[in-house]
Design an enzyme around this catalytic site. Sequence first.
Site, PDB file in Angstrom:
ATOM      1  N   ASN A 199      -7.929   4.616  -2.431  1.00  0.00           N
ATOM      2  CA  ASN A 199      -7.430   3.362  -1.891  1.00  0.00           C
ATOM      3  C   ASN A 199      -6.778   2.549  -3.001  1.00  0.00           C
ATOM      4  O   ASN A 199      -6.776   2.964  -4.168  1.00  0.00           O
ATOM      5  CB  ASN A 199      -8.580   2.582  -1.238  1.00  0.00           C
ATOM      6  CG  ASN A 199      -8.104   1.592  -0.193  1.00  0.00           C
ATOM      7  OD1 ASN A 199      -6.903   1.368  -0.020  1.00  0.00           O
ATOM      8  ND2 ASN A 199      -9.038   0.982   0.515  1.00  0.00           N
ATOM      9  N   HIS A 222      -2.105   1.280   7.133  1.00  0.00           N
ATOM     10  CA  HIS A 222      -2.412   1.246   5.698  1.00  0.00           C
ATOM     11  C   HIS A 222      -2.096   2.600   5.069  1.00  0.00           C
ATOM     12  O   HIS A 222      -2.455   3.643   5.614  1.00  0.00           O
ATOM     13  CB  HIS A 222      -3.891   0.907   5.505  1.00  0.00           C
ATOM     14  CG  HIS A 222      -4.297   0.692   4.083  1.00  0.00           C
ATOM     15  ND1 HIS A 222      -3.639  -0.180   3.235  1.00  0.00           N
ATOM     16  CD2 HIS A 222      -5.301   1.240   3.339  1.00  0.00           C
ATOM     17  CE1 HIS A 222      -4.231  -0.175   2.049  1.00  0.00           C
ATOM     18  NE2 HIS A 222      -5.232   0.692   2.081  1.00  0.00           N
ATOM     19  N   CYS A 262       0.820  -1.215   0.000  1.00  0.00           N
ATOM     20  CA  CYS A 262       0.000   0.000   0.000  1.00  0.00           C
ATOM     21  C   CYS A 262       0.852   1.263   0.000  1.00  0.00           C
ATOM     22  O   CYS A 262       0.498   2.268  -0.619  1.00  0.00           O
ATOM     23  CB  CYS A 262      -0.930  -0.002   1.206  1.00  0.00           C
ATOM     24  SG  CYS A 262      -0.074  -0.147   2.794  1.00  0.00           S
TER      25      CYS A 262
END
EC number: 3.4.22.-
Length: 362
Positions: free
Chosen positions: A309, A288, A152
């Site tokens: 995202n 994250h 990520c």
Amino acid sequence: MATKKLLWVVLSFSLVLGVANSFDFHDKDLASEESLWDLYERWRSHHTVSRSLGEKHKRFNVFKANLMHVHNTNKMDKPYKLKLNKFADMTNHEFRSTYAGSKVNHPRMFRGTPHENGAFMYEKVVSVPPSVDWRKKGAVTDVKDQGQCGSCWAFSTVVAVEGINQIKTNKLVALSEQELVDCDKEENQGCNGGLMESAFEFIKQKGGITTESNYPYKAQEGTCDASKVNDLAVSIDGHENVPANDEDALLKAVANQPVSVAIDAGGSDFQFYSEGVFTGDCSTDLNHGVAIVGYGTTVDGTNYWIVRNSWGPEWGEHGYIRMQRNISKKEGLCGIAMLPSYPIKNSSDNPTGSFSSPKDEL
């Protein structure tokens, strides 16, 4: 210009529709064990999920528990909704392990250290627009999917670099997350986590980063391919940190460019988020990396961040989540204001040739 406007109208319309094209269910699907099993089979078909017979029964029980969580949450008076997405037969523990941080073995990798000079170029900004959306301005590429790899941090980094490059050059270039996963190993750890600040520094020191088409994403670590990474496409001049725990400062930065942030994305509501302004339960245990690409306010006055995202376009609002902005806690919702950073690019110049390191010349 007309084409760009038309494209944005189409995108806006699909965002309004929300989950229209996603997997849905109805009360009758919950009526019996048989109907629940049929629902699970439809879900597996929709998401092309293959399970062995023995595994299928175990996963069916997990699916039922997640289904009831989604169903019960959606009956509550919350400003956001959940859906049965591709994570629906994963336990929350399994989800967290793969997508929300258990692979970040060293917490300091997300906590980082303060920048020595503490510079913040937007400190003296006195006014910002009431809303900003860098997607509308053409500074954001299509939503990507990190897969079952804890990368990520690389996706968050690339969104910010793609954004500032478009702002400075008026050209949107999709850049390579795989280069960062394979090659940025001094502090970052590929599929086992990393820090966006370190990735910005890697790109600066190397002289740039290559394109996604030249070094495509594989969702796994590999050996750094020198023949690809030396074909530089976009450079930056460094990075700065937004003052921590200061959503006003973060707003100033996002008004001027996409910003990389770290959040807690491990909760069940985040796992199954579908649409609306997320106000759900979360902590400040950062696990994250994502990127803020805008902000706005709903008709009822709720302020929000537009967060990009890296779980593919079927998650959330076509790959995005709107997260509540200006909450009472200084860290921001899910810790979004704790560790923001952004790349610096001082001109429209980009590399014109291949990069050659001392190692290459030996």
